[in-house]
Design a protein around this motif. Structure first.
Motif, PDB file in Angstrom:
ATOM      1  N   ASN A  18       0.821  -1.212   0.000  1.00 19.60           N
ATOM      2  CA  ASN A  18       0.000   0.000   0.000  1.00 19.60           C
ATOM      3  C   ASN A  18       0.853   1.259   0.000  1.00 19.60           C
ATOM      4  N   THR A  21       2.213   1.907  -3.348  1.00 13.50           N
ATOM      5  CA  THR A  21       1.169   2.320  -4.287  1.00 13.50           C
ATOM      6  C   THR A  21       0.815   3.788  -4.090  1.00 13.50           C
ATOM      7  N   SER A 148      -2.279  -1.026 -15.716  1.00  8.26           N
ATOM      8  CA  SER A 148      -3.449  -1.514 -14.983  1.00  8.26           C
ATOM      9  C   SER A 148      -4.555  -1.906 -15.966  1.00  8.26           C
ATOM     10  N   SER A 176       1.258  -3.837 -13.886  1.00  8.59           N
ATOM     11  CA  SER A 176       0.313  -3.906 -12.756  1.00  8.59           C
ATOM     12  C   SER A 176      -1.112  -4.146 -13.226  1.00  8.59           C
ATOM     13  N   TYR A 197      -9.213   2.529  -1.891  1.00  8.74           N
ATOM     14  CA  TYR A 197      -9.124   2.554  -3.346  1.00  8.74           C
ATOM     15  C   TYR A 197     -10.499   2.535  -4.010  1.00  8.74           C
ATOM     16  N   ASP A 276       1.272  -6.172  -4.857  1.00 11.44           N
ATOM     17  CA  ASP A 276       0.258  -5.279  -5.417  1.00 11.44           C
ATOM     18  C   ASP A 276      -1.058  -5.493  -4.677  1.00 11.44           C
ATOM     19  N   GLY A 303       4.228  -2.526  -5.352  1.00 11.65           N
ATOM     20  CA  GLY A 303       2.858  -2.062  -5.186  1.00 11.65           C
ATOM     21  C   GLY A 303       2.115  -2.039  -6.507  1.00 11.65           C
ATOM     22  N   HIS A 304       1.114  -1.185  -6.594  1.00  5.08           N
ATOM     23  CA  HIS A 304       0.328  -1.055  -7.819  1.00  5.08           C
ATOM     24  C   HIS A 304       0.798   0.195  -8.567  1.00  5.08           C
ATOM     25  N   GLY A 306       3.599   1.468  -8.707  1.00  2.00           N
ATOM     26  CA  GLY A 306       4.422   2.301  -7.851  1.00  2.00           C
ATOM     27  C   GLY A 306       5.889   2.221  -8.231  1.00  2.00           C
TER      28      GLY A 306
END
Length: 344
Positions: A18, A21, A148, A176, A197, A276, A303-304, A306
């Protein structure tokens, strides 16, 4: 990818995921020097709608030469050319004299689109239309990165295009990306993810959907939409029916790239950090599942979207450096790259 986050920004677990991210998206450095500058074009779509496409302007105030390589970046859910990752890739392209383009998914450029539809994770037809349009107007090699949601859609396009994808792009990369949409949807709908989120995404998605209802009264059940509290419910009311899916489960099943990765016939890099918060590590594919054209990078940190690096307050420029290093290796020897349009 050999990546470790700074010691001050957590580690492998949920807390680190987290932090890696949220911090990069809010505070990290994305570029050196002036901010990226874009020239916007509005393209009319085949169904009477429009998208806005941002082309980076070179330091001399004009676009780069037509025969240099072009990097196309497809943004994530509710992203844009101003997203932190888009700016870091813009910096990489500017430093190396590449053309750089960010097509916006419908409704993500700051102006609501016209048609009774929006965009979704499996929107491979739109990806294909955009890439083909760029291919017809650009003489040099093209590579595409999807982040994403945009990465899942890009992989779905590569899967559907099969052997023909290599006539359009030299390589693709998904960063990601929730390539198992059901696993990702369940993860973002629980605990901390739901409270942080999910709320963040719905804060913009619900008002945009309501504006779509004002354009097309009766398009969906407006009162049900006002009541949604997670992405599963949002997709059931809005995303799935507007884009030809039976319901959320049908959308997540048919839109996921993971089951079809073996069909890809153009070099493809799939990068997912194992911490992630949106994409559970247990849902990630193994190399034996994806075929010879797909390379998997699954570092423990990141992370996502990141992948922070450097001393406080950190930067996100390691991500484009590593991803584009892999991409350049897939370009022919033409003055910009090293050998190889080849499967990994």
């Amino acid at each position: 990818m050999d990546f470790s986050s700074p010691r001050w920004l957590g580690g492998r677990g949920a807390v680190g995921g987290n932090l890696q991210t949220i911090w990069p998206a809010l505070y990290s450095k994305r570029y050196h020097g002036p901010a990226p500058v874009y020239r916007r074009e509005r393209w009319n779509t085949p169904d009477g709608d429009f998208i806005d496409v941002d082309f980076q302007v070179g330091p001399e105030g004009a676009d780069a030469a037509a025969d240099v390589p072009m990097l196309v970046l497809f943004h994530g859910l509710e992203g844009s050319s101003a997203s932190h990752y888009a700016q870091s890739f813009a910096h990489w392209a500017r430093e190396r004299g590449w053309r750089y383009v960010v097509p916006h998914f419908r409704g993500c450029s700051g102006e609501i689109n016209l048609a009774p539809r929006a965009y979704h994770s499996g929107d491979f037809e739109e990806i294909g239309w955009v890439l083909q349009a760029l291919r017809t107007r650009h003489a040099g090699p093209i590579v595409a990165v999807g982040v994403s949601l945009g990465g899942n859609a890009l992989l779905r396009w590569a899967e559907e295009a099969g052997e023909t994808a290599s006539a359009v792009v030299r390589a693709v990369c998904a960063i990601s990306s929730p390539i198992d949409l059901a696993a990702g949807g369940q993860a973002i709908g629980r605990g901390f993810n739901r409270h942080v989120y999910t709320r963040m995404f719905l804060r913009t998605m619900i008002p945009k959907a309501l504006r779509k209802w004002e354009q097309h009264p009766g398009l969906f059940d407006r009162e049900r939409l006002r009541a949604v509290r997670d992405l599963y419910a949002f997709d059931n009311v809005f995303t799935a029916p507007l884009h030809g899916f039976r319901d959320t489960d049908d959308y997540w099943h048919r839109g996921s790239a993971k089951p079809h990765l073996h069909r890809i016939r153009v070099p493809a890099l799939v990068l997912n950090a194992r911490n992630d918060p949106f994409v559970p590590a247990h849902s990630l594919p193994r190399q034996a599942e994806v075929g010879p054209f797909v390379t998997l990078w699954q570092p423990h940190h990141g992370g996502h979207v990141g992948f922070p690096a450097g001393a406080w307050p950190g930067h996100v420029m390691t991500l484009p450096e590593q991803v584009m290093g892999w991409m350049v290796d897939r370009l022919p020897v033409d003055g910009v790259g090293r050998p190889g349009a080849r499967p990994a």
